[in-house]
Design a protein around this motif. Sequence first.
Motif, PDB file in Angstrom:
ATOM      1  N   GLN A  27       0.790  -1.223   0.000  1.00 58.19           N
ATOM      2  CA  GLN A  27       0.000   0.000   0.000  1.00 58.19           C
ATOM      3  C   GLN A  27       0.830   1.285   0.000  1.00 58.19           C
ATOM      4  OE1 GLN A  27      -3.124   0.148  -0.551  1.00 58.19           O
ATOM      5  NE2 GLN A  27      -3.523   2.321  -0.206  1.00 58.19           N
ATOM      6  N   PRO A  28       1.902   1.388   0.813  1.00 53.66           N
ATOM      7  CA  PRO A  28       2.708   2.618   0.736  1.00 53.66           C
ATOM      8  C   PRO A  28       3.255   2.877  -0.672  1.00 53.66           C
ATOM      9  CG  PRO A  28       3.249   1.410   2.715  1.00 53.66           C
ATOM     10  CD  PRO A  28       2.377   0.510   1.898  1.00 53.66           C
ATOM     11  N   LEU A  29       3.737   1.815  -1.338  1.00 52.04           N
ATOM     12  CA  LEU A  29       4.235   1.975  -2.700  1.00 52.04           C
ATOM     13  C   LEU A  29       3.105   2.351  -3.650  1.00 52.04           C
ATOM     14  CD1 LEU A  29       6.644  -1.094  -2.938  1.00 52.04           C
ATOM     15  CD2 LEU A  29       7.276   1.313  -2.664  1.00 52.04           C
ATOM     16  N   ASP A  30       1.926   1.786  -3.418  1.00 49.67           N
ATOM     17  CA  ASP A  30       0.799   2.099  -4.274  1.00 49.67           C
ATOM     18  C   ASP A  30       0.365   3.554  -4.102  1.00 49.67           C
ATOM     19  OD1 ASP A  30      -1.398   0.698  -6.047  1.00 49.67           O
ATOM     20  OD2 ASP A  30      -2.474   2.032  -4.683  1.00 49.67           O
ATOM     21  N   THR A  31       0.411   4.050  -2.872  1.00 50.98           N
ATOM     22  CA  THR A  31       0.074   5.455  -2.633  1.00 50.98           C
ATOM     23  C   THR A  31       1.052   6.375  -3.362  1.00 50.98           C
ATOM     24  OG1 THR A  31      -0.891   4.947  -0.470  1.00 50.98           O
ATOM     25  CG2 THR A  31      -0.210   7.227  -0.846  1.00 50.98           C
ATOM     26  N   ILE A  32       2.328   6.049  -3.290  1.00 50.94           N
ATOM     27  CA  ILE A  32       3.339   6.831  -4.003  1.00 50.94           C
ATOM     28  C   ILE A  32       3.094   6.759  -5.503  1.00 50.94           C
ATOM     29  CG2 ILE A  32       5.802   6.988  -4.539  1.00 50.94           C
ATOM     30  CD1 ILE A  32       6.309   5.927  -1.663  1.00 50.94           C
ATOM     31  N   LYS A  33       2.793   5.568  -6.004  1.00 51.38           N
ATOM     32  CA  LYS A  33       2.507   5.383  -7.427  1.00 51.38           C
ATOM     33  C   LYS A  33       1.333   6.254  -7.874  1.00 51.38           C
ATOM     34  CE  LYS A  33      -0.123   1.929  -8.584  1.00 51.38           C
ATOM     35  NZ  LYS A  33      -1.285   2.557  -9.250  1.00 51.38           N
ATOM     36  N   THR A  34       0.236   6.181  -7.125  1.00 53.33           N
ATOM     37  CA  THR A  34      -0.959   6.942  -7.502  1.00 53.33           C
ATOM     38  C   THR A  34      -0.699   8.440  -7.469  1.00 53.33           C
ATOM     39  OG1 THR A  34      -2.398   5.187  -6.663  1.00 53.33           O
ATOM     40  CG2 THR A  34      -3.377   7.376  -6.937  1.00 53.33           C
ATOM     41  N   ARG A  35      -0.005   8.904  -6.444  1.00 50.38           N
ATOM     42  CA  ARG A  35       0.267  10.342  -6.346  1.00 50.38           C
ATOM     43  C   ARG A  35       1.227  10.800  -7.449  1.00 50.38           C
ATOM     44  NH1 ARG A  35       0.213  12.229   0.040  1.00 50.38           N
ATOM     45  NH2 ARG A  35      -2.020  11.806   0.309  1.00 50.38           N
ATOM     46  N   ALA A  36       2.119   9.926  -7.856  1.00 51.41           N
ATOM     47  CA  ALA A  36       2.994  10.273  -8.983  1.00 51.41           C
ATOM     48  C   ALA A  36       2.187  10.405 -10.267  1.00 51.41           C
ATOM     49  CB  ALA A  36       4.086   9.208  -9.156  1.00 51.41           C
ATOM     50  N   GLN A  37       1.162   9.581 -10.397  1.00 55.31           N
ATOM     51  CA  GLN A  37       0.323   9.619 -11.597  1.00 55.31           C
ATOM     52  C   GLN A  37      -0.554  10.860 -11.654  1.00 55.31           C
ATOM     53  OE1 GLN A  37      -1.776   5.926 -11.162  1.00 55.31           O
ATOM     54  NE2 GLN A  37      -0.220   4.740 -12.237  1.00 55.31           N
ATOM     55  N   ILE A  38      -1.062  11.295 -10.509  1.00 54.33           N
ATOM     56  CA  ILE A  38      -2.023  12.402 -10.504  1.00 54.33           C
ATOM     57  C   ILE A  38      -1.369  13.750 -10.218  1.00 54.33           C
ATOM     58  CG2 ILE A  38      -3.913  10.880  -9.858  1.00 54.33           C
ATOM     59  CD1 ILE A  38      -3.642  11.807  -7.001  1.00 54.33           C
ATOM     60  N   ALA A  39      -0.094  13.736  -9.809  1.00 52.61           N
ATOM     61  CA  ALA A  39       0.620  14.987  -9.559  1.00 52.61           C
ATOM     62  C   ALA A  39       1.950  14.946 -10.289  1.00 52.61           C
ATOM     63  CB  ALA A  39       0.838  15.192  -8.058  1.00 52.61           C
ATOM     64  N   PRO A  40       1.935  15.009 -11.613  1.00 49.57           N
ATOM     65  CA  PRO A  40       3.159  14.810 -12.406  1.00 49.57           C
ATOM     66  C   PRO A  40       4.230  15.879 -12.212  1.00 49.57           C
ATOM     67  CG  PRO A  40       1.354  15.581 -13.786  1.00 49.57           C
ATOM     68  CD  PRO A  40       0.763  15.268 -12.458  1.00 49.57           C
ATOM     69  N   SER A  41       3.930  16.951 -11.473  1.00 50.22           N
ATOM     70  CA  SER A  41       4.938  17.986 -11.239  1.00 50.22           C
ATOM     71  C   SER A  41       5.918  17.606 -10.130  1.00 50.22           C
ATOM     72  CB  SER A  41       4.255  19.315 -10.883  1.00 50.22           C
ATOM     73  OG  SER A  41       3.480  19.167  -9.700  1.00 50.22           O
ATOM     74  N   TYR A 213       0.881  -0.189 -17.748  1.00 46.69           N
ATOM     75  CA  TYR A 213       1.025   0.977 -16.881  1.00 46.69           C
ATOM     76  C   TYR A 213       0.430   2.270 -17.440  1.00 46.69           C
ATOM     77  CZ  TYR A 213       2.818   3.666 -13.017  1.00 46.69           C
ATOM     78  OH  TYR A 213       2.899   4.454 -11.911  1.00 46.69           O
ATOM     79  N   PRO A 214       0.620   2.597 -18.716  1.00 44.77           N
ATOM     80  CA  PRO A 214      -0.002   3.825 -19.222  1.00 44.77           C
ATOM     81  C   PRO A 214      -1.519   3.851 -19.013  1.00 44.77           C
ATOM     82  CG  PRO A 214       1.656   3.064 -20.749  1.00 44.77           C
ATOM     83  CD  PRO A 214       1.497   1.980 -19.735  1.00 44.77           C
ATOM     84  N   LEU A 215      -2.164   2.695 -19.150  1.00 46.42           N
ATOM     85  CA  LEU A 215      -3.602   2.627 -18.916  1.00 46.42           C
ATOM     86  C   LEU A 215      -3.928   2.797 -17.436  1.00 46.42           C
ATOM     87  CD1 LEU A 215      -4.484  -0.274 -21.366  1.00 46.42           C
ATOM     88  CD2 LEU A 215      -5.187   2.132 -21.581  1.00 46.42           C
ATOM     89  N   ASP A 216      -3.020   2.380 -16.555  1.00 49.20           N
ATOM     90  CA  ASP A 216      -3.222   2.594 -15.125  1.00 49.20           C
ATOM     91  C   ASP A 216      -3.159   4.081 -14.792  1.00 49.20           C
ATOM     92  OD1 ASP A 216      -3.466   1.217 -12.432  1.00 49.20           O
ATOM     93  OD2 ASP A 216      -1.703   2.470 -12.079  1.00 49.20           O
ATOM     94  N   VAL A 217      -2.262   4.799 -15.462  1.00 47.31           N
ATOM     95  CA  VAL A 217      -2.192   6.252 -15.282  1.00 47.31           C
ATOM     96  C   VAL A 217      -3.509   6.896 -15.699  1.00 47.31           C
ATOM     97  CG1 VAL A 217      -1.037   8.374 -16.019  1.00 47.31           C
ATOM     98  CG2 VAL A 217       0.311   6.308 -15.596  1.00 47.31           C
ATOM     99  N   VAL A 218      -4.028   6.489 -16.844  1.00 48.06           N
ATOM    100  CA  VAL A 218      -5.312   7.008 -17.321  1.00 48.06           C
ATOM    101  C   VAL A 218      -6.415   6.693 -16.325  1.00 48.06           C
ATOM    102  CG1 VAL A 218      -7.084   6.802 -19.115  1.00 48.06           C
ATOM    103  CG2 VAL A 218      -4.667   6.932 -19.747  1.00 48.06           C
ATOM    104  N   LYS A 219      -6.451   5.468 -15.836  1.00 47.71           N
ATOM    105  CA  LYS A 219      -7.476   5.049 -14.880  1.00 47.71           C
ATOM    106  C   LYS A 219      -7.463   5.928 -13.635  1.00 47.71           C
ATOM    107  CE  LYS A 219      -6.581   2.002 -11.976  1.00 47.71           C
ATOM    108  NZ  LYS A 219      -6.880   2.882 -10.795  1.00 47.71           N
ATOM    109  N   SER A 220      -6.284   6.170 -13.082  1.00 53.59           N
ATOM    110  CA  SER A 220      -6.185   6.986 -11.870  1.00 53.59           C
ATOM    111  C   SER A 220      -6.696   8.399 -12.109  1.00 53.59           C
ATOM    112  CB  SER A 220      -4.735   7.031 -11.374  1.00 53.59           C
ATOM    113  OG  SER A 220      -4.294   5.748 -10.970  1.00 53.59           O
ATOM    114  N   ARG A 221      -6.327   8.969 -13.229  1.00 54.68           N
ATOM    115  CA  ARG A 221      -6.742  10.337 -13.532  1.00 54.68           C
ATOM    116  C   ARG A 221      -8.252  10.428 -13.757  1.00 54.68           C
ATOM    117  NH1 ARG A 221      -2.424  13.811 -15.956  1.00 54.68           N
ATOM    118  NH2 ARG A 221      -3.997  14.552 -17.437  1.00 54.68           N
ATOM    119  N   VAL A 222      -8.793   9.443 -14.468  1.00 48.58           N
ATOM    120  CA  VAL A 222     -10.233   9.436 -14.737  1.00 48.58           C
ATOM    121  C   VAL A 222     -11.025   9.258 -13.440  1.00 48.58           C
ATOM    122  CG1 VAL A 222     -12.079   8.034 -15.766  1.00 48.58           C
ATOM    123  CG2 VAL A 222     -10.094   8.692 -17.128  1.00 48.58           C
ATOM    124  N   GLN A 223     -10.567   8.365 -12.576  1.00 45.29           N
ATOM    125  CA  GLN A 223     -11.304   8.089 -11.345  1.00 45.29           C
ATOM    126  C   GLN A 223     -11.206   9.212 -10.320  1.00 45.29           C
ATOM    127  OE1 GLN A 223      -9.555   4.242 -10.423  1.00 45.29           O
ATOM    128  NE2 GLN A 223     -11.343   3.179 -11.251  1.00 45.29           N
TER     129      GLN A 223
END
Length: 279
Positions: A27-41, A213-223
Amino acid sequence: MPQNTLETVNELVAGSFGGAAQVLVGQPLDTIKTRAQIAPSSKGPMDILMQTARKEGVLALYKGMTSPLLGIAGVTSLVFGAYGISKRIISPFGQLSLKETAAAGAMAGAANAILASPVEMFKVRMQGQYGSPGDKRLRVVAREMWAEWGFRKGIMRGYWVTVAREIPAYAGFYAGYEFSKRRFVSGYGPDLPVWAVLASGSTGGIAYWLSSYPLDVVKSRVQLRSTPPEGTPVQYIARELKAVVAESGVAGLFRGLTPCPTFATFELTREYLRDFTGI
């Protein structure tokens, strides 16, 4: 109980244990992953880790864990159970080729999206909160999504991109795992040491993410969006991919890439159940 039925039950139980391990450890790695996807800066995973721990505390890395922990038994038992059934549909006469394994994994991924989509949606929306006074609890997020958008556009938001992700993801997941495991079996025999199972699981996890992975990035942003996506699934997926590339380049499609420990726990639990049930 028929042997095939009991074998499926074993796979469902082992899958639920593997999924629980994935959540608790990853979960900690997943949280980092998701935040990297939704906050690309951000400056990268380590920057996200340090900023999260500094501003919100270490426990913030476990944000969104309730949703997958509650749903992961169903999600992972479904995918492993569906995979077992898919293998028997494709070939009931012994070991599958890697191509057949990938096909069975793709079938299991398509089935898995039914449960994975709402679990992922709630998880992403919880992980997208950054410790402000207005942060909402899971039950509040669920109530608001249902009240404002209903089942299809709220609870199941991102379903079709989840399907698009899960099909290549689990094709790669199982093919990568089986490829690595068979190599180890050829050298060590069928009773593999735990480290070999872990290594095979890592190979499967890497193949999972590299294929989807690119589709996972899209999924996170859409959701995470405040409103549902517009247009057909193909249109909004293509539009989101273009937006990511425009914002961050092609590298933006791979921000936050990480593996997971699901397979090792699945195999160890299944071995225990096989000894216990005789199947």
